[in-house]
Design an enzyme around this catalytic site. Structure first.
Site, PDB file in Angstrom:
ATOM      1  N   ALA A   1      77.778  43.837  -5.452  1.00  0.00           N
ATOM      2  CA  ALA A   1      78.196  42.633  -6.197  1.00  0.00           C
ATOM      3  C   ALA A   1      78.159  42.956  -7.686  1.00  0.00           C
ATOM      4  CB  ALA A   1      77.315  41.433  -5.859  1.00  0.00           C
TER       5      ALA A   1
ATOM      6  N   SER B   1      74.104  38.479 -13.826  1.00  0.00           N
ATOM      7  CA  SER B   1      73.354  38.642 -12.583  1.00  0.00           C
ATOM      8  C   SER B   1      74.294  38.348 -11.427  1.00  0.00           C
ATOM      9  CB  SER B   1      72.190  37.639 -12.558  1.00  0.00           C
ATOM     10  OG  SER B   1      71.689  37.515 -11.236  1.00  0.00           O
ATOM     11  N   SER B   2      74.123  39.083 -10.340  1.00  0.00           N
ATOM     12  CA  SER B   2      74.961  38.812  -9.161  1.00  0.00           C
ATOM     13  C   SER B   2      74.718  37.397  -8.656  1.00  0.00           C
ATOM     14  CB  SER B   2      74.648  39.827  -8.054  1.00  0.00           C
ATOM     15  OG  SER B   2      74.795  41.138  -8.554  1.00  0.00           O
TER      16      SER B   2
ATOM     17  N   HIS C   1      75.874  46.057 -14.385  1.00  0.00           N
ATOM     18  CA  HIS C   1      75.789  47.304 -13.612  1.00  0.00           C
ATOM     19  C   HIS C   1      76.648  48.402 -14.256  1.00  0.00           C
ATOM     20  CE1 HIS C   1      75.028  44.274 -10.284  1.00  0.00           C
ATOM     21  NE2 HIS C   1      73.995  45.072 -10.146  1.00  0.00           N
TER      22      HIS C   1
ATOM     23  N   GLN D   1      63.185  43.768   0.435  1.00  0.00           N
ATOM     24  CA  GLN D   1      62.764  43.122  -0.812  1.00  0.00           C
ATOM     25  C   GLN D   1      63.064  41.620  -0.827  1.00  0.00           C
ATOM     26  OE1 GLN D   1      65.484  45.815  -3.185  1.00  0.00           O
ATOM     27  NE2 GLN D   1      65.636  43.998  -4.484  1.00  0.00           N
TER      28      GLN D   1
ATOM     29  N   LYS E   1      67.115  43.579 -17.501  1.00  0.00           N
ATOM     30  CA  LYS E   1      67.207  42.210 -16.978  1.00  0.00           C
ATOM     31  C   LYS E   1      66.077  41.955 -15.978  1.00  0.00           C
ATOM     32  CE  LYS E   1      69.171  38.539 -14.928  1.00  0.00           C
ATOM     33  NZ  LYS E   1      68.459  38.625 -13.661  1.00  0.00           N
TER      34      LYS E   1
HETATM   35  O1  PAF Z   1      67.737  45.699  -9.040  1.00  0.00           O
HETATM   36  C1  PAF Z   1      68.263  45.830  -7.922  1.00  0.00           C
HETATM   37  O2  PAF Z   1      69.472  45.626  -7.738  1.00  0.00           O
HETATM   38  C2  PAF Z   1      67.399  46.243  -6.742  1.00  0.00           C
HETATM   39  O3  PAF Z   1      66.130  45.690  -6.833  1.00  0.00           O
HETATM   40  C3  PAF Z   1      67.317  47.760  -6.567  1.00  0.00           C
HETATM   41  C4  PAF Z   1      66.645  48.438  -7.746  1.00  0.00           C
HETATM   42  C5  PAF Z   1      68.720  48.341  -6.390  1.00  0.00           C
HETATM   43  C6  PAF Z   1      66.498  48.099  -5.317  1.00  0.00           C
HETATM   44  O4  PAF Z   1      67.075  47.556  -4.173  1.00  0.00           O
END
Ligand code: PAF
Length: 285
Positions: free
Chosen positions: A32, A185-186, A37, A61, A149
């Site tokens: 996303a 942010s996504s 990014h 996570q 971020k």
């Molecule tokens: O920041 C993120 O997008 C995620 O926490 C990461 C570092 C890719 C780990 O899944």
């Protein structure tokens, strides 16, 4: 740009790049992708000759009831963006490739993982540390790029690399903001039009804290009160936390004697947004 999904193929491709003497960078993402990014990829391309981007929505996570299923996914769009940005390799593993069905060993984020975001999301940073350590192990990068971020995440990963002697240099990159100040942010995609307007309250609150520091203020609690007041004035926003913290230990400060970090988490409707800003006493902003 190559796209690979198997760990063995990734290891082979990175080994070949290293044999050619190339510095290898990794930009871990959950897809996303947005300009934030891409700024990481751009920074990686400036520092390394071979840039790997991983796209993996990491289930470990996300806590129960969080947005794992709903998390935005648009692989074709992501691949087009990464190709245009100059990435060399995209790693898109399946969940089954990343986690054995009986996987049981995880990376403990230590006490930093229990603060702030960790208090609200108790398993989050163990999931992040575990997947990031696995990505480092699979890809073997010289450099890894993360956005400021997710400031607590950046500090925890930096600490993980130091404490576990992982052979990679972590590079933090500045937050990229929309024109009205909202940090990219996504999860901004979840916001309705009204909520999107209200979401600028995070950067406005941080600006209020920063303005006190610019004016010579050192009272961290006054900065926190200023952030709180801005959030409370926005009917669509509900404050989770706001604080001025030590930039490394993330412990809340009473007085700002040295560079610090203002951190904030706010719920706008069902969407939880986080943001942060450097606080430098007496500095022009
Ligand atoms: O920041 C993120 O997008 C995620 O926490 C990461 C570092 C890719 C780990 O899944």
């Amino acid at each position: 740009m190559e796209r690979l999904s198997s760990k063995a193929e990734i290891r082979g491709a990175v080994l070949a790049a290293k044999r050619e003497g190339k510095t290898v960078a990794l930009v871990p993402t959950m897809g996303a992708l947005h300009e934030g990014h891409l700024s990481l990829v751009e920074a990686a391309c400036a520092r390394a000759e071979y840039v790997v981007v991983s796209i993996f929505v990491n289930p470990t996570q996300f806590g129960p009831g969080e947005d794992f299923e709903a998390y935005p996914r648009d692989l074709e769009h992501d691949l087009a963006m990464l190709s245009a940005e100059g990435a060399d390799l995209v790693f898109t593993p399946a969940t089954t490739a990343m986690y054995a069905s009986d996987a049981a060993v995880t990376v403990d984020p230590g006490p930093l993982g229990a603060l702030w975001e960790g208090a609200v999301r108790p398993t989050h940073f163990a999931g992040v540390c575990t997947v990031v350590t696995k990505l480092f192990s699979i890809v073997g990068p010289d450099l890894a790029f993360f956005g400021e971020k997710d400031y607590q995440q950046l500090q925890i990963i930096t600490r993980t690399v130091r404490d576990l002697d992982l052979p990679v240099k972590v590079v933090g990159c500045p937050i990229v903001r929309e024109r009205d100040g909202l940090a990219m942010s996504s999860r901004n995609a979840y916001l309705s039009a009204d909520q999107r307007v209200a979401a600028t309250v995070l950067s406005r609150a941080l600006d209020a804290a920063g303005a006190l520091a610019t004016d010579g203020g050192r009272d961290a609690r006054a900065m926190t009160a200023a952030m709180r007041a801005v959030i409370e004035a926005e009917p669509l926003a509900a404050l989770d936390y706001a604080a001025v913290v030590d930039p490394v230990t993330l412990v809340e400060l009473d007085t700002v004697e040295a560079p610090a970090r203002a951190i904030i988490a706010v719920r706008v409707g069902d969407t939880r947004l986080i943001d942060n800003m450097a606080i430098t006493p007496g500095a022009e902003r």
